[in-house]
Structure formats: structure tokens, C-alpha cells
Write an enzyme that holds these catalytic residues in place. Structure first.
Site, short mmCIF file in Angstrom:
data_model
loop_
_atom_site.label_atom_id
_atom_site.label_comp_id
_atom_site.label_asym_id
_atom_site.label_seq_id
_atom_site.Cartn_x
_atom_site.Cartn_y
_atom_site.Cartn_z
N LYS A 216 0.84 -1.19 0.00
CA LYS A 216 0.00 0.00 0.00
C LYS A 216 0.88 1.25 0.00
O LYS A 216 0.70 2.16 -0.80
CB LYS A 216 -0.90 -0.02 1.23
CG LYS A 216 -1.76 1.20 1.38
CD LYS A 216 -2.71 1.11 2.55
CE LYS A 216 -3.38 2.45 2.78
NZ LYS A 216 -4.35 2.45 3.84
N GLU A 222 10.69 -4.44 4.45
CA GLU A 222 10.79 -5.84 4.03
C GLU A 222 10.46 -5.97 2.54
O GLU A 222 11.15 -6.65 1.79
CB GLU A 222 9.81 -6.72 4.83
CG GLU A 222 10.17 -6.93 6.29
CD GLU A 222 9.59 -5.86 7.19
OE1 GLU A 222 9.26 -4.75 6.70
OE2 GLU A 222 9.51 -6.11 8.41
N GLY A 277 -4.65 -1.97 5.14
CA GLY A 277 -3.84 -3.11 4.70
C GLY A 277 -4.52 -4.45 4.95
O GLY A 277 -4.58 -5.31 4.08
N ARG A 278 -5.06 -4.63 6.16
CA ARG A 278 -5.65 -5.94 6.50
C ARG A 278 -7.02 -6.15 5.86
O ARG A 278 -7.64 -7.19 6.05
CB ARG A 278 -5.70 -6.11 8.02
CG ARG A 278 -6.39 -4.98 8.77
CD ARG A 278 -6.07 -5.07 10.27
NE ARG A 278 -6.54 -3.92 11.04
CZ ARG A 278 -5.88 -2.79 11.18
NH1 ARG A 278 -4.73 -2.61 10.56
NH2 ARG A 278 -6.35 -1.80 11.93
N GLU A 363 -4.57 -6.85 14.88
CA GLU A 363 -4.10 -5.52 14.48
C GLU A 363 -5.25 -4.51 14.58
O GLU A 363 -5.03 -3.32 14.78
CB GLU A 363 -3.54 -5.54 13.04
CG GLU A 363 -2.63 -4.35 12.77
CD GLU A 363 -1.87 -4.44 11.45
OE1 GLU A 363 -0.63 -4.36 11.46
OE2 GLU A 363 -2.52 -4.57 10.39
N HIS A 394 -4.87 -33.28 17.50
CA HIS A 394 -3.78 -34.15 17.94
C HIS A 394 -2.59 -33.35 18.46
O HIS A 394 -1.50 -33.89 18.58
CB HIS A 394 -3.36 -35.06 16.79
CG HIS A 394 -4.46 -35.99 16.38
ND1 HIS A 394 -4.66 -37.20 16.98
CD2 HIS A 394 -5.47 -35.84 15.48
CE1 HIS A 394 -5.73 -37.79 16.45
NE2 HIS A 394 -6.24 -36.97 15.53
N LYS A 516 9.53 -0.71 14.08
CA LYS A 516 10.08 -0.36 12.75
C LYS A 516 11.18 0.68 12.90
O LYS A 516 12.25 0.58 12.28
CB LYS A 516 8.99 0.23 11.85
CG LYS A 516 7.99 -0.75 11.30
CD LYS A 516 7.13 -0.04 10.26
CE LYS A 516 5.85 -0.78 9.99
NZ LYS A 516 4.92 -0.04 9.14
#
Ligand code: F6P
Length: 553
Positions: A216, A222, A277-278, A363, A394, A516
Site C-alpha cells: 500500500k 521488508e 492493509g488488512r 491488528e 492431535h 520499525k
């Protein structure tokens, strides 16, 4: 502002406290079912997905609800003005007030082309324009008409992005694998750990690879670092920089940074700042999904979410499925002290669904400051976790059954499998576990039953299950693009409802900033030789040990 600060000062909150005191942990779910044969009917709701003519059954009946609870929870939603905030969202109001932005991902899946505006300006044309571009482009790639620099069609897509620019695309393309184009290889590179990009490149041929740089902001460290590594790798093989135009596209809101990176803005798929973003898988960020499953399926994905949006917007609160889901979450977090929430899809294709929901929920609602700027006087977002069942049974389900913590859980399954192997035997076994888990969590096992089964006296307490663990079972017909869209939108609106009641801003994410900034500063220190001493002794010690062991920059 909603006209209240602390949710626990609302009259309905106080009534719920009294109700909880009366009910408390004294409520025995098993007994409630014995008392009331209509309980399942009373507390389950069916979502009708008119986008594909299917249904999703939401069974809330194995939760700590009585006929008195529901009206009180609904009253809480009313007093907290959930409806007002919801209507404001659908009107394009700037409800993300800390960033002065609308929260308008619902406009990305406006498949009925309803009028939708931000700042008095229609957004419909722009959204449809990007969708048209995605359609054209995906058809060119999928048909082989779009050729790489050496004239070969594209067979590998590498999406480079992180957070919302990764989790949605990867989760949806995994969940909808049965609709994926055969022979098309998909990679999602998110981690700054060089291993992630290295593994994706190892497996790819530059002549037939398309990179989607999904960000965005186009400034996320990263993503830009991974994108630059990809570009360098590509240019080592490609004849010249002109070849980039055939192999790199940008999914972003930031034209300037896209150009600076060297991607022609003709190869940019944009979206507006009102897409968080999410919440961005519905936007151009979903291009990898669209390339993989094709535009028609992508459109169905949007249409399913739109059907859930209309349900959320139009249905009275008592019947409003995401509102009920959100209210239950508040009920468990704030009145029963539950700290966590489990989501377990009984569907292998949905294996990344819990990871996706972690960002959506945590978030959004991992906040402690009310919309009026005060510290909350109650707990907010639960820790969401999950894994696909039956695998999870399990591993960590032991803690659900016999641990000391209350963990409300959602189980999700589709009646129809995409792979009905062995005459559907696997599906029936999967379903039997889906039903058995919620039943076992509820009914438990008494000491008398354990004794009657012949357990030696000393083992009896170890084999007892207290039961009375609440679950919500969600049963779909089949995990189609439309159904998946509706399920994601269900969790989005559930998260919205929680945040509205807790009176927090579910749409910013300032909490990720500090790390950050510090990483950037430490990054500079790692580029230099010599010891550091400007931090606390632990951080200094760790950095210096790393410098010594890693061989420097
Ligand atoms: O740092 C958190 C975050 O901003 C998320 O909210 C977002 O999804 C992710 O980073 C990626 O951001 P972008 O798409 O701008 O690269």
C-alpha cells in the site's frame, strides 16, 4: 465520537454484569439443551448468500447464552451505537479518525454498483476501473497472450508483500486452490529473512516469472528490500531494463515510489488510502488471487463478501450474524475473562485462515485507548489463534478439553468436499470430528462415567472432562469463492462490532511503528564496524554478539 467513553459505564454493561453474576460459570450448557429442545433453533442463524444461492449455518447454541442474555447483548450494541458507526462506515465517513480516513473496503466489493462516496465524490467508477484493468490483465496472463522478454508466456507469479499485502492473497489462493489455474506456480515472499526470496527465486525462471510488488505504502522495508533483490536477480538474466515492464507490476497507492522503483505506472494497479492493509485483499492487492483463480471467480469472491455486507447493514441486530459473533466475543472477553479465541477450520485448504484472522483481529482490536483518548477500563482484543482440524486435535486440543483456561472456539466446515476421495469416506470422518469436538467440549465426561468404563480409582480424576466449553459451529455448503468471501466479511464485521463496543479505533495500527523505527536505527549500527554501547546492556550484548558471529556487513 460515540457519546460515551468507557463501555463498562453503559447501562447494558452493568445489566450484563448482574446477569453474569446470576448465570456465571453456574450455567451448564448440557443442562440447557436438556431443558430446552428448541435451543438449537433459537440460537442458530442461517446466512443466505444470494450471490450464489447457498447458505451458511451459524450455530451459536453451544455458547453461554440464555434467552435473557441475547437481548442484553443487543442492548449493549445499541447503547454503544454499533449501528451508527456501521452506517457511518457504509456512508464513507472518516471513522478512522486517527489517520483521518474513511474505512471503505466495502466499496471494493460493491458488486451491485450501489452509489458509494467519499468526500462527496463517487468511488464506484474508480473501483470498477481497477477491476476492469485486473480483468484484462489476468486474461492476458492466463491465456498466454502476455509474453515475457524472451517471448514465453508467464507461468510463475511471485507476490512480494507483507502483512495485509501478503496474508490475504496467500490465504485466499490456498483456500481456493481447487479453482486455481493448473500449471501456474504461485509464491508469496513476505519475510525479510533472505531464505524466503531465495527459495522463491531458486524455483523460478526469469523469462516466465511475473513479480507483483504489493505494498500500500511502497515504503515497507521488508517489501522494498525483497523487491530490489528480485529486480537484481531478474536483471542479471534479462537483456536490459526495458524487460522490467513485462515482469514487474506494482499494487500500491503510492505512484511516486512505484516510479522511483522503476515500474512504469501503466503497470500499476492502484487503490485508495481508505483501504486498510488488512482489508485489502479485495483491492488490487488481490491481483495474485485474480490471476490464479481467474476474474470470474474473483468477482464471485467479491460478491459473497457483498452479500455479507448487505446482511450486516440491513439485518436487525438480534438476527445479525456478525454482530452476534462480535457480541459473543465481548461477552467472553469482558464478563468471563477469556483471553483467547480459537478458530479451527475443518478444511485443509483453509490452513492459512487463522493466520489471516490474526492480523484482522489483533491488528484491529489490539488497542487500549478509547476513541476519546482514555485508557480502557476493560480488556479488548482476544489473542486469536488456530490451526486446521483435525490436525489441531492431535496437538493443542488437550488444553481446550482439560486445561484451566476458557477458550471459546469457532469450528468451520463445509458439507461438500472438493476432494470426495474414497467414496467421501474422508469427508465423513472429518465431519464426525467436527461434530464430536463441539459435543465433547460441551458435555465432558463425569467421574461416574469414567468409573463405569472401568478406570482404576487413581486414574479417575485424570480421565474426567469438565466440559461446558463454548463453541460456535459454522457449516457452509462448499468453500467456493463466494462462500469464502462471505466468511471473511463475517469476521471483518465481527471485529468491527467488537471494536465499536470497546470504543476503540479498529482501523489504525500505530502499535507496529516503534519496532520499525528501532530496527531502522539498529540496521545502521549493524552496517558499521565496532561495538555498540548506546542501548541497555541486554540489547548492546546481543547486538555485539551478533556482530562478532555474523562476520559483519
Ligand atoms: O506494519 C503494519 C502494516 O502497516 C500492516 O498494517 C500492513 O498490512 C503491512 O504493514 C504492509 O504495509 P504495506 O502494504 O504498506 O507494505
Amino acid at each position: 465520537m460515540p457519546g460515551f467513553s468507557q463501555a463498562n459505564e453503559l447501562p447494558a454493561w452493568k445489566s450484563l454484569m448482574d446477569h453474569h453474576d446470576k448465570l456465571g460459570r453456574g450455567m451448564v450448557l448440557k443442562a440447557e439443551f436438556e431443558k430446552d429442545p428448541e435451543r438449537f433453533q433459537k440460537f442458530s442463524r442461517t446466512f443466505k448468500n444470494d450471490a450464489e444461492g447457498s447458505e451458511i449455518l451459524f450455530d451459536f447454541s453451544k455458547n453461554f447464552l440464555t434467552e435473557d442474555t441475547l437481548p442484553l447483548l443487543v442492548k449493549l450494541a445499541k447503547e454503544a451505537n454499533v449501528e451508527q458507526l456501521r452506517d457511518d462506515m457504509f456512508k464513507g465517513e472518516k471513522i478512522n479518525f486517527t489517520e483521518d480516513r474513511a474505512v471503505y473496503h466495502v466499496a471494493l466489493r460493491n458488486t451491485k454498483n450501489d452509489p458509494m462516496q467519499v468526500d462527496g465524490k463517487s468511488v464506484v467508477e474508480e473501483v470498477n476501473g481497477v477491476l476492469e484493468h485486473m480483468k484484462e490483465f489476468s486474461e492476458q496472463i492466463r491465456s498466454g497472450e502476455w509474453k515475457g522478454y524472451s517471448g514465453k508466456p508467464i507461468d510463475t507469479i511471485i507476490n512480494i508483500g507483507i502483512g495485509g499485502s501478503d496474508l490475504g492473497p496467500v490465504m485466499v489462493s490456498e483456500a481456493l486452490k481447487p479453482y486455481g489455474k493448473e500449471g501456474m506456480k504461485l509464491h508469496f515472499v513476505s519475510n525479510i529473512d533472505g531464505t524466503h526470496i531465495a527459495e522463491a527465486l531458486k524455483d523460478s525462471n526469469p523469462e516466465t516469472t511475473l513479480f507483483l510488488i504489493a505494498s500500500k505504502t511502497f515504503t515497507t522495508a521488508e517489501t522494498t528490500t525483497n523487491a530490489n533483490t528480485a529486480k537484481k536477480w531478474f536483471l542479471e538474466k534479462a537483456p536490459d531494463e526495458k524487460a522490467i515492464a513485462k515482469h514487474f507490476v506494482a499494487l500500491s497507492t503510492n505512484e511516486k515510489e512505484v516510479e522511483k522503483f522503476g515500474i512504469d505506472t501503466k503497470n500499476m494497479f492502484g487503490f485508495a488510502d481508505w483501504v486498510g492493509g488488512r482489508y485489502s485483499v479485495w483491492s488490487a492487492i488481490g491481483l495474485s488471487v485474480c490471476l490464479y483463480i481467474g476474474y470470474e471467480n474473483f468477482h464471485q469472491f467479491l460478491a459473497g463478501a457483498n452479500a455479507m455486507d448487505r446482511h450486516f447493514r440491513e439485518t436487525p441486530l438480534e438476527q445479525n450474524i456478525p454482530v452476534l459473533g462480535g457480541l459473543l466475543s465481548v461477552w467472553y472477553s469482558d464478563f468471563f475473562g477469556a483471553q483467547t479465541h480459537l478458530v479451527a477450520p475443518f478444511d485443509q485448504y483453509m490452513h492459512r485462515f487463522p493466520a489471516y484472522l490474526q492480523q484482522l483481529s489483533m491488528e484491529s482490536n489490539g488497542k487500549a485507548i478509547t476513541r476519546s483518548g482514555d485508557y480502557v477500563k476493560y480488556t479488548t482484543g482476544p489473542i486469536l489463534f488456530g490451526e486446521p482440524a483435525t490436525n489441531a486435535q492431535h496437538s493443542f486440543f488437550q488444553l481446550l478439553h482439560q486445561g484451566t483456561k476458557l477458550i471459546p472456539a469457532d469450528f468451520i466446515m463445509a458439507a461438500e468436499s472438493h476432494n470426495p476421495v474414497e467414496g467421501n469416506l474422508h469427508q465423513r470422518m472429518l465431519a464426525s470430528n467436527f461434530f464430536a469436538q463441539s459435543e465433547a467440549l460441551m458435555i465432558g465426561k463425569t467421574p461416574d462415567t469414567v468409573k463405569a468404563e472401568g478406570a482404576p480409582e487413581g486414574l479417575v480424576p485424570h480421565k474426567v472432562f469438565l466440559g461446558n466449553r463454548p463453541t460456535t459451529s459454522i457449516l457452509a455448503q462448499k468453500i467456493t469463492p463466494s462462500t469464502l468471501g462471505a466468511l471473511i466479511a463475517y469476521y471483518e464485521h465481527l471485529t468491527f462490532t467488537e471494536g465499536a463496543i470497546w470504543n476503540i479505533n479498529s482501523f489504525d495500527q500505530w502499535g507496529v511503528e516503534l519496532g520499525k523505527v528501532l530496527a531502522k536505527n539498529i540496521g545502521k549500527e549493524l552496517d558499521q564496524s565496532g561495538k555498540v554501547d548506546g542501548h541497555d546492556s541486554s540489547t548492546n550484548g546481543l547486538i555485539n554478539a551478533f556482530k562478532q558471529r555474523s562476520g559483519g556487513a
